[in-house]
Design an enzyme around this catalytic site. Structure first.
Site, PDB file in Angstrom:
ATOM      1  N   ASN A  75      -0.912 -12.899  22.097  1.00 60.99           N
ATOM      2  CA  ASN A  75      -1.579 -14.366  21.436  1.00 60.99           C
ATOM      3  C   ASN A  75      -1.228 -15.211  21.415  1.00 60.99           C
ATOM      4  O   ASN A  75       0.077 -15.591  21.753  1.00 60.99           O
ATOM      5  CB  ASN A  75      -2.323 -13.805  19.993  1.00 60.99           C
ATOM      6  CG  ASN A  75      -1.598 -14.675  19.237  1.00 60.99           C
ATOM      7  OD1 ASN A  75      -1.493 -16.417  18.528  1.00 60.99           O
ATOM      8  ND2 ASN A  75      -0.566 -14.160  18.488  1.00 60.99           N
ATOM      9  N   CYS A 104       6.356 -19.245  14.647  1.00 63.17           N
ATOM     10  CA  CYS A 104       5.366 -19.046  16.125  1.00 63.17           C
ATOM     11  C   CYS A 104       5.833 -19.375  17.187  1.00 63.17           C
ATOM     12  O   CYS A 104       7.263 -20.426  17.237  1.00 63.17           O
ATOM     13  CB  CYS A 104       4.596 -20.176  15.658  1.00 63.17           C
ATOM     14  SG  CYS A 104       3.391 -19.960  16.744  1.00 63.17           S
TER      15      CYS A 104
HETATM   16  C1  LIG Z   1      -4.127 -13.828  16.751  1.00 64.35           C
HETATM   17  C2  LIG Z   1      -3.368 -13.967  16.029  1.00 64.35           C
HETATM   18  C3  LIG Z   1      -3.170 -15.766  15.097  1.00 64.35           C
HETATM   19  C4  LIG Z   1      -2.201 -15.687  14.773  1.00 64.35           C
HETATM   20  N1  LIG Z   1      -1.456 -16.484  13.850  1.00 64.35           N
HETATM   21  C5  LIG Z   1      -0.434 -16.574  13.029  1.00 64.35           C
HETATM   22  C6  LIG Z   1      -0.824 -18.228  12.279  1.00 64.35           C
HETATM   23  O1  LIG Z   1      -1.452 -19.122  12.445  1.00 64.35           O
HETATM   24  N2  LIG Z   1       0.775 -18.026  11.802  1.00 64.35           N
HETATM   25  C7  LIG Z   1       1.830 -16.967  11.619  1.00 64.35           C
HETATM   26  O2  LIG Z   1       2.514 -17.371  10.311  1.00 64.35           O
HETATM   27  N3  LIG Z   1       1.482 -15.716  11.945  1.00 64.35           N
HETATM   28  C8  LIG Z   1       0.447 -15.882  12.775  1.00 64.35           C
HETATM   29  N4  LIG Z   1       0.589 -14.838  13.377  1.00 64.35           N
HETATM   30  C9  LIG Z   1       1.248 -14.014  12.998  1.00 64.35           C
HETATM   31  C10 LIG Z   1       1.010 -12.581  11.918  1.00 64.35           C
HETATM   32  O3  LIG Z   1       0.231 -13.734  11.019  1.00 64.35           O
HETATM   33  C11 LIG Z   1       1.795 -11.342  12.069  1.00 64.35           C
HETATM   34  O4  LIG Z   1       3.538 -12.237  11.751  1.00 64.35           O
HETATM   35  C12 LIG Z   1       2.222 -10.824  13.768  1.00 64.35           C
HETATM   36  O5  LIG Z   1       0.749 -10.247  14.184  1.00 64.35           O
HETATM   37  C13 LIG Z   1       2.444  -9.127  13.033  1.00 64.35           C
HETATM   38  O6  LIG Z   1       1.893  -8.598  12.273  1.00 64.35           O
HETATM   39  P1  LIG Z   1       0.432  -7.466  12.696  1.00 64.35           P
HETATM   40  O7  LIG Z   1       1.412  -6.471  13.812  1.00 64.35           O
HETATM   41  O8  LIG Z   1       0.237  -7.179  12.069  1.00 64.35           O
HETATM   42  O9  LIG Z   1      -0.041  -7.990  13.679  1.00 64.35           O
HETATM   43  C14 LIG Z   1      -0.880 -14.538  14.449  1.00 64.35           C
HETATM   44  C15 LIG Z   1      -1.054 -13.466  15.053  1.00 64.35           C
HETATM   45  C16 LIG Z   1      -2.028 -12.968  15.723  1.00 64.35           C
HETATM   46  C17 LIG Z   1      -2.230 -11.193  16.656  1.00 64.35           C
END
Ligand SMILES: Cc1cc2nc3c(=O)[nH]c(=O)nc-3n(C[C@H](O)[C@H](O)[C@H](O)COP(=O)(O)O)c2cc1C
Ligand SMILES: Cc1cc2nc3c(=O)[nH]c(=O)nc-3n(C[C@H](O)[C@H](O)[C@H](O)COP(=O)(O)OP(=O)(O)OC[C@H]3O[C@@H](n4cnc5c(N)ncnc54)[C@H](O)[C@@H]3O)c2cc1C
Ligand SMILES: Cc1cc2nc3c(=O)[nH]c(=O)nc-3n(C[C@H](O)[C@H](O)[C@H](O)COP(=O)(O)OP(=O)(O)OC[C@H]3O[C@@H](n4cnc5c(N)ncnc54)[C@H](O)[C@@H]3O)c2cc1C
Ligand SMILES: Cc1cc2nc3c(=O)[nH]c(=O)nc-3n(C[C@H](O)[C@H](O)[C@H](O)COP(=O)(O)O)c2cc1C
Ligand code: FES
Ligand code: FES
Lengths: 281, 310, 310, 281
Positions: free
Chosen positions: B71, B133
């Site tokens: 993303n 990010c």
């Molecule tokens: C579509 C999307 C948008 C995200 N937006 C943010 C965000 O705005 N701020 C943030 O700290 N992490 C953001 N993340 C990261 C997630 O919070 C998380 O740290 C990351 O996806 C890993 O966890 P997962 O493997 O369970 O998805 C985003 C992840 C995805 C997939």
């Protein structure tokens, strides 16, 4: 995520292109194999270097899939301007699609570009039509020129009702007004009815109002298109509807009228790509 | 039944599953819904001082081979003033964490103040500072890889609010514990690890990067072993006194147990939601599995923490 | 048929597929076999000055959910003197790259000299300096994250040998191009990216890290988007003049094309070999796919390079 | 990688433990479900905190899987010392296993611990034995005490030949010597024979020599165990045999005698965990 054909964009060239008017055309692609795709579902269409936007499937037969696109901005314009050798990325199908019960009578109400997914629905319904079954279409548009697929529909075993805002063809006025005029009669003649509608949300709000007046909102399936789509699979949060928090991209784009009655923003507010609410007008 | 009540420092939540930042959490409706469907707490989409449209599409794509997501939403948000109005509509029982990004200590503090001015200083249980990010220039990761800047940001944030400050760490560094240490030294109340990994995909037919932003962040199943190691490293450095929140690739209850064994006292859930039509299904699957494991092992959730270090 | 002959600087190989370091390459037999079965070139297991037993088992495990491998072999090797004797037995037509690790410039140079003393200075087409192993203390990654040290190592290596010097980079940094730049400034002939990512898995039943070394490196399908981004970043920085070798998660011919589009002029293949009973099967699958694509697109392999940047 | 039950170690408790002598015991575990496992295949057995080592399957029935382990060092010792509640990790099955043709006459030659995989083979062969089929076992060990599973074998419909180095039971001498004495006769009596052997490599070299002398090396399947195993799936390179570069862990551990004739190191050199060659003695 199990019934998605392309999770990552698959680039294809345009097989066929049909212009409907200055702003609208239908692009047809050939999928690598047959797949199960329901009317109301959409794909994300990617123009590399430009944008990727949600577009409903407007026709599907064998491996040929069509999208009908109205030029409203950068992506839609460049989709419509693409030649036969240029690549367009397809990701999908996404969304729930309409629930289709074959054999049941159907009232189809389209506003403007809302005809696109409904055209695919009409293709499906008419390909399985029974002798006693009635399929009534009310199609509205700004002008005669915008009544997409009109001659195609006129050749089909359905009852067509065309409406234009300027009166240049058929009934002068909105499709929702025509629906209001017809629905009472239709229901009275013991019309075991399922309503399918698509168009701008303000218009759909009117459609739902008419359906509700006739106590048929539970049998009304409304396909929305006025939210910003990013992921298409319900995770990024950009397309959700207040208050109950339904995603347009995955829970929808088709919702029962009875559900939409609980959606406070329905027909009133959309959200920009940054999440800011704005009022429809 | 094992009690799943979880403490992250002073913050108490009903179960250890927290909705991760940027997943669903752009609107009050989705945050309400996610909490109602069973999350112990919910983190909002990251919000900044000014509105940002984010990056054009494609901005979020699913990689089926590895159950992962790439993303580059680009921190799309309506700015803290508008977002504050949104958050007011969150039900009062929702355990809310507001995620914030910014490029300087002042920037971030002003967002905290702006949010608290709008929602009061008791509505959110914590601010999560997204210093990680990987796909937005000047904010995010660039900030979160500089220990001095992290120290200043946390220090100033702590001075202006009584609400807990959590720091979300990037895995795109040589040693995640260095940034963690700067945050803890400055008074951070918890560390959240990991954010996404710097990544990219290219479409071979179009010969173009798939994301409009070209680069993006990788989340989902692929990154779990990286998240586990991050939490393990942080726990090894800080021990049980620093609350650690594990995030990255949680797909099954075993993954949650793994994060706890590594040293997490809570976890966040993101990409896996793509697999379910509604959060409630995955939440109940995860909590049921976790409960069963705890009963079978005769351990409380709390006792599980850090056991892989023994 | 498109000609697959590949140039990595002055080094010419018959096709762009190179066996990655530490995969099979511990013995002359496997290196001979791998070349015979179709690789364009083969990299040895990394060798150091002194023998190392490596880490105990478990040291290499397969993660089925993401087609990935977690390993902490720990740079097991018999030391450069013995390994030199091994390499003497490699057939003269094999395009051989000797992978070397060490903790200082002297260390690494002495290994190069030791190998050249044993095998002569024309047998190997390049030395690949592994400055990026994430699971061995003091050597590997710690070295490869310090630009000054990387500069010194490459500088000294270049001064003692005429053989090409390739530098294998770690992705466990904020910005891979900084280390790449140090290497190029010091005269490196090519950059290889990426090595494995810092990672860990814990067994929930035993409540212990699975690897005996606790920590390890992640390779395989999970890391491809990270490798693609690394190559893209490096190509963006250096353009076509610096040969880049892409490695990480190559599973299909499309993955190879992706690496080329990102900027690689050659690729290395590792974990995917776990899927085939013999290298020849995957090699022919990859080369056939690649050939077909090139013919269809009307492009040479060389022309493909970096196209995603246009 | 498709027929591997546990790619990552799955921890199980010991269901049953049988001591054979001071140094050797058989541990039985219960798998979560039935699975296809062939004699000659092995698992990686992990003692958390100690080591993980390759151990052949010595018995498999229903979901019960057995391993027979001789204490030669840290991992094997701690496996044998484990109680019923402690967890042992299983990863596998790995390797090719024996090619078994049911109904064919078989000569089974075991040296020392080499009996472990052959015991599973004997279980398979006898469970499908035909009236005309001969199964001849030559089992050698240091002393009578080391003749594992002896009484079990004596109860089976097979012809047993025991050998001990000290003469404390049966033939005094190596199993390979006994094989040399028997093989000529067996082949002459129109014995359509498949030979299966396992044991220390030096011993197996003698077995192959005898087989080759009798021109039956192509029908001789030899299971090796003297290489250092790390991955188990043919990728890390630590277990390969010179010159042709065959992996013991995946291409083997079972090889045809005709193949082993081309393996220059066979019976002569092994490799340490750091890759250094050492001579067998
Ligand atoms: C579509 C999307 C948008 C995200 N937006 C943010 C965000 O705005 N701020 C943030 O700290 N992490 C953001 N993340 C990261 C997630 O919070 C998380 O740290 C990351 O996806 C890993 O966890 P997962 O493997 O369970 O998805 C985003 C992840 C995805 C997939
Ligand atoms: C489920 C769904 C199905 C749709 N089906 C069709 C269809 O069959 N035919 C058709 O012509 N149009 C369809 N649309 C609308 C179409 O997606 C927009 O017209 C298109 O995105 C415009 O993009 P643009 O770049 O041309 O315009 P821009 O100049 O980028 O924007 C113009 C307007 O288009 C809308 N828009 C832009 N990007 C998006 C996005 N990512 N998601 C949603 N809306 C966006 C916004 O309202 C924006 O203000 C559908 C929309 C949705 C949500
Ligand atoms: C395919 C195969 C099947 C085997 N089946 C059996 C069996 O059924 N029963 C049995 O008792 N033994 C079996 N062995 C041998 C067994 O693996 C070793 O005895 C065991 O590894 C010893 O480990 P340790 O820690 O007890 O001894 P250590 O003190 O660690 O080492 C003693 C010796 O054991 C060998 N060894 C140690 N680690 C390994 C390793 N990772 N891979 C290979 N050898 C190693 C080496 O020769 C070493 O010198 C098998 C070996 C292989 C390769
Ligand atoms: C078992 C194993 C051993 C490895 N040993 C080395 C090594 O000795 N030196 C090195 O530079 N890289 C080593 N690597 C890393 C690979 O060369 C490669 O960079 C990495 O595996 C990513 O490629 P892949 O995803 O195709 O496997 C090893 C990888 C594995 C899986
Ligand atoms: S577009 Fe992402 S949730 Fe609907
Ligand atoms: S043990 Fe790794 S290749 Fe055989």
């Amino acid at each position: 995520m199990n019934d998605i054909l392309f999770n990552l964009p698959k680039c294809l060239t345009i097989r066929n292109k049909e212009s409907h008017n200055e702003k609208t055309s239908t692009l047809t692609f050939s999928l690598p194999f047959e797949y199960s795709i329901r009317p109301g579902q959409y794909f994300m269409l990617w123009v590399p270097g430009v944008d990727e936007v949600p577009i409903s499937v407007s026709g599907y037969h064998g491996t040929h899939i069509s999208f009908t696109i109205c030029d409203v901005g950068s992506a839609s314009r460049s989709l419509n301007n693409k030649g036969h050798t240029e690549l367009i990325g397809l990701r999908g199908p996404f969304g729930n699609g309409f629930e289709v019960e074959y054999g049941k009578n159907a009232l189809i109400v389209a506003g403007g570009m809302g005809i696109a997914p409904l055209r695919f629905l009409i293709q499906c319904l008419t390909s399985n039509i029974t002798s006693s079954q009635r399929i009534v279409l009310i199609q509205g548009a700004k002008t005669c020129n915008d009544l997409l697929f009109r001659s195609e529909f006129e050749r089909l075993p359905i009852e067509t009702n065309f409406c234009t805002e300027d009166g240049s063809y058929g009934f002068k006025g909105f499709a929702s007004t025509k629906m209001d005029l017809l629905l009472g009669d239709l229901i009275q003649s013991d019309f075991n009815l399922e309503i399918f509608a698509c168009g701008p949300e303000i218009f759909l709000k009117k459609v739902l109002y008419v359906a509700q007046k006739n106590k048929i909102e539970k049998n009304t399936q409304i396909c929305l298109a006025d939210r910003h789509i990013r992921c298409g699979f319900g995770i990024c949060g950009s397309c959700f509807l207040d208050d109950i928090g339904l995603s347009l991209c995955r829970d929808g784009p088709v919702f029962r009228g009875s559900v939409l009655l609980e959606v406070t923003d329905f027909g009133q507010y959309g959200r920009k790509s940054n999440g800011l609410k704005y009022q429809f007008h | 039944m094992s009690d799943l009540t979880t403490f992250i420092g002073r913050v108490q939540i009903r179960n250890p599953l927290i909705l991760a930042a940027g997943i669903l959490g752009s609107t009050f409706s989705t945050l309400n819904r996610a909490y109602q469907e069973g999350f112990g707490a919910v983190v909002t989409k990251s919000v900044g001082r000014h509105p940002r449209d984010g990056h054009p599409n494609p901005s979020v794509v699913y990689i089926p081979e590895t159950d992962s997501i790439l993303n580059a939403v680009g921190l799309a948000n309506p700015g803290c003033i508008e977002f504050g109005k949104e958050l007011v509509k969150i039900h009062s029982d929702v355990k809310l964490i507001v995620s914030i990004f910014g490029s300087t200590a002042e920037d971030i503090s002003s967002v905290i103040q702006c949010i608290e001015n709008n929602i009061g200083n008791s509505k959110s249980v914590a601010f999560e500072l997204n210093l990680s990010c990987p796909h937005v220039q000047k904010v995010g990761m660039l900030v979160g890889t500089d220990p001095k800047l992290v120290y200043d940001i946390v220090n100033q944030a702590k001075s202006i609010t009584k609400t807990a400050i959590w720091i979300k760490l990037t895995p795109n560094v040589k040693d995640i514990t260095i940034i963690g240490e700067a945050a803890i030294d400055a008074g951070a109340d918890a560390l959240v690890a990991i954010n996404t990994l710097k990544a990219m995909l290219i479409n071979v037919e179009a010969r173009k990067p798939i994301l409009a932003n070209l680069r993006g962040g990788l989340s989902g199943r692929a990154i779990k072993p990286i998240g586990i190691r991050a939490i393990y490293d942080l726990y090894e450095k800080f021990g049980p006194k620093v609350p650690l929140i594990g995030v990255g690739g949680i797909w099954t209850w075993e993954d949650i147990v793994e994060y706890f064994l590594a040293g997490a006292c809570s976890v966040q859930i993101g990409s896996v939601l793509s697999q379910y039509s509604s959060p409630q299904f995955i939440i109940s699957e995860l909590l049921t599995g976790l409960q069963k494991y705890l009963v079978q092992e005769g351990l409380s959730l709390h006792e599980l923490r850090g056991l892989a270090h023994e």
